[in-house]
Design an enzyme around this catalytic site. Structure first.
Site, PDB file in Angstrom:
ATOM      1  N   ASN A  76      -7.600   6.410   0.259  1.00 44.51           N
ATOM      2  CA  ASN A  76      -6.529   5.421   0.153  1.00 44.51           C
ATOM      3  C   ASN A  76      -6.965   4.119  -0.509  1.00 44.51           C
ATOM      4  O   ASN A  76      -6.198   3.157  -0.543  1.00 44.51           O
ATOM      5  CB  ASN A  76      -5.946   5.110   1.536  1.00 44.51           C
ATOM      6  CG  ASN A  76      -6.920   4.374   2.436  1.00 44.51           C
ATOM      7  OD1 ASN A  76      -8.121   4.337   2.179  1.00 44.51           O
ATOM      8  ND2 ASN A  76      -6.413   3.792   3.510  1.00 44.51           N
ATOM      9  N   LYS A  77      -8.184   4.071  -1.043  1.00 44.55           N
ATOM     10  CA  LYS A  77      -8.690   2.826  -1.621  1.00 44.55           C
ATOM     11  C   LYS A  77      -8.153   2.604  -3.040  1.00 44.55           C
ATOM     12  O   LYS A  77      -7.441   3.439  -3.594  1.00 44.55           O
ATOM     13  CB  LYS A  77     -10.221   2.837  -1.612  1.00 44.55           C
ATOM     14  CG  LYS A  77     -10.824   2.821  -0.209  1.00 44.55           C
ATOM     15  CD  LYS A  77     -10.365   1.628   0.608  1.00 44.55           C
ATOM     16  CE  LYS A  77     -11.168   1.400   1.882  1.00 44.55           C
ATOM     17  NZ  LYS A  77     -11.011   2.451   2.886  1.00 44.55           N
ATOM     18  N   THR A  78      -8.528   1.491  -3.657  1.00 47.78           N
ATOM     19  CA  THR A  78      -8.002   1.147  -4.972  1.00 47.78           C
ATOM     20  C   THR A  78      -8.459   2.112  -6.058  1.00 47.78           C
ATOM     21  O   THR A  78      -7.846   2.189  -7.118  1.00 47.78           O
ATOM     22  CB  THR A  78      -8.408  -0.282  -5.360  1.00 47.78           C
ATOM     23  OG1 THR A  78      -9.834  -0.403  -5.278  1.00 47.78           O
ATOM     24  CG2 THR A  78      -7.769  -1.302  -4.426  1.00 47.78           C
TER      25      THR A  78
END
Length: 387
Positions: A186-188
Site C-alpha cells: 500500500n506504499k507510494t
C-alpha cells in the site's frame, strides 16, 4: 450497502512494464538476490542522490533491524520512538535486547518533536527513530541537532516518506545516520514486500550488507556468477535472512521510474480533498510549512472534530455501508498490550497521540483511484457528516 463497486482503502498500481520485468527474472533462472536487485539498489541510490548507498531488503522492518544493529544498539540501550507509529518501529528495538522509550507527538503534524525527544534522553539513549507520519517530514534539523549534542544516532523510519522533501532535500539524503523505506503493497511504490536501507556511511552499509544474508562475507550472487571456482566463504557474524529477491526487485525497478508521476497524482488528489472537505467538521492533514518541502501523501488522514456529531468507529462503518473502505493510522503503541503492560504506559502519558487516535480516519488515496472514485469518497464523507 451501495450497489456501486466497493472502493478499497488501497490498491497497488502495477503496469505491464513491471510484469514483463518479473517474467524476465523468472526466465533468466535467477530469481533470488541477483542482477535485478543490484540494479534496483543502484537506481534507488541515484534517485536519492548526494552520494548515498542503498541496500535492498525483504521488508522495512528488516531494514530498521539492520540499521539499529549496524549502529551498535544492544542490551541495556534505549531507543526513542514515537507512540504514534506501527509496532515495527518499536519491535526491532527489542530484537536487539534494547528498550524502546515512547514519546508523544505534535498535535498538528502527529510527528515526533525535538522537544519530546530531548525530554526522553537518558544516559542509556543510543538512538532515536523519528517517523515521517503519512509522508510529512519531521523537523529533522532540530532532531538531528539534539542528537548530535548528545552523541545519539538518528535512524529515520521513512516507511511513508518516498518521495518526501525536507527543506529541498529528499528524505534519505539528510544528515541522519541511516534511513529506511518501505515498499509494502500500500506504499507510494511497491515491490509486494520489501524495503531499502540508505546511508552515506559506507561502514554502516557494509555492515548491513553482511548481516542481511547470514553474516556471510561474500554475496551468493558473486560466488555463483564467478567464472572460476568461488565456493569458499566465511560467516563473520550471526546474521539474518533479509535479502530481497530479484522477483521483487523487478517490480521496484519500474515502480521507481514512475514515482514522479505517482507523487504528482497523489498531490493532486490531496489538494482536491483539501478543497472539497475544508468546510466540514474535520481536521485535515498537516502540510509542509515551507515551499521547499513536500509531502509524499502516502496517507490522507483526517480527524473528526467534536461538532461532527459522530464517533470515529461509526463513521468508518457508515462509509463502508456506502462502499468506501477506510482505515485508522495508528492505534498508538501505548494502547497495545505488549507495550502498554511491558512498559507501564498509560493514555494520559500521551495526550496528543491519544486524542488523534480517537478521532482519526484515513480516507482512500492511491494512484489507481479515478476522479470518479474520489468523487464517491467525497460524496460519502459529506453524506455521513450530514453535509
Amino acid at each position: 450497502m451501495s450497489e456501486a463497486k466497493f472502493l478499497p482503502f488501497a490498491l497497488p498500481d502495477i503496469g505491464e512494464e513491471e510484469i514483463a520485468e518479473v517474467v524476465d527474472a523468472l526466465r533468466s533462472g535467477w530469481v533470488t538476490t541477483g542482477p535485478k536487485t543490484r540494479q534496483f539498489e543502484a537506481d534507488f541510490a541515484e534517485f536519492i542522490g548526494d552520494g548515498v548507498e542503498a541496500i535492498a531488503v525483504n521488508s522495512a522492518t528488516a531494514g530498521l533491524h539492520l540499521a539499529l544493529e549496524s549502529i551498535g544498539v544492544g542490551p541495556g540501550d534505549e531507543v526513542i520512538v514515537p507512540t504514534y507509529t506501527f509496532t515495527a518501529t518499536a519491535e526491532v528495538v527489542r530484537y536487539l535486547g534494547a528498550d524502546p522509550v515512547f514519546v508523544d507527538v505534535d498535535p498538528v503534524t502527529l510527528n515526533m518533536t525535538a522537544a519530546g525527544f530531548r525530554a526522553a534522553i537518558t544516559a542509556k539513549t543510543r538512538a532515536v527513530m523519528p517517523v515521517h507520519f503519512a509522508g510529512l517530514a519531521c523537523d529533522m534539523d532540530a532532531i538531528i541537532a539534539v542528537a548530535r549534542e548528545h552523541g545519539i544516532k538518528v535512524v529515520e523510519d521513512a516507511a511513508h516518506a518516498l518521495p518526501t522533501r525536507y527543506k529541498g532535500t529528499l528524505v534519505g539524503a539528510l544528515d541522519s545516520d541511516v534511513t529506511v523505506f518501505s515498499f509494502y503493497a500500500n506504499k507510494t511504490m511497491t515491490t509486494g514486500e520489501g524495503g531499502m536501507v540508505v546511508s552515506k556511511n559506507k561502514d554502516l552499509i557494509a555492515r548491513c550488507k553482511v548481516m542481511r544474508l547470514h553474516g556471510i562475507s561474500r554475496d551468493a550472487f558473486d560466488r555463483y556468477q564467478s567464472k572460476t571456482p568461488a565456493w569458499f566463504y566465511e560467516v563473520v557474524a550471526p546474521g539474518f535472512k533479509y535479502n530481497m529477491p530479484d522477483i521483487a526487485a523487478a517490480l521496484g525497478i519500474h515502480q521507481l521510474k514512475k514515482i514522479g508521476r505517482f507523487h504528482a497524482q497523489r498531490e493532486e488528489m490531496a489538494t482536491r480533498f483539501d478543497a472539497e472537505l475544508s468546510d466540514l467538521p474535520l481536521i485535515l492533514p498537516a502540510r509542509p510549512d515551507d515551499a521547499a518541502s513536500s509531502h509524499a501523501w502516502h496517507l490522507y488522514p483526517v480527524r473528526l472534530k467534536p461538532e461532527a456529531g459522530i464517533q470515529r468507529d461509526d463513521f468508518i462503518v457508515q462509509m463502508a455501508e456506502r462502499g468506501i473502505g477506510c482505515s485508522v493510522h495508528f492505534i498508538p503503541l501505548h494502547l497495545h498490550p505488549v507495550w502498554r503492560d511491558g512498559y507501564a504506559l498509560t493514555q494520559t502519558d500521551y495526550p496528543a497521540a491519544q486524542a488523534a487516535f480517537e478521532a482519526e480516519v484515513t480516507l482512500p488515496l492511491y494512484t489507481r483511484m479515478s476522479s470518479q472514485d474520489q468523487s464517491r469518497v467525497i460524496a460519502a464523507v459529506r453524506e455521513v457528516l450530514g453535509a
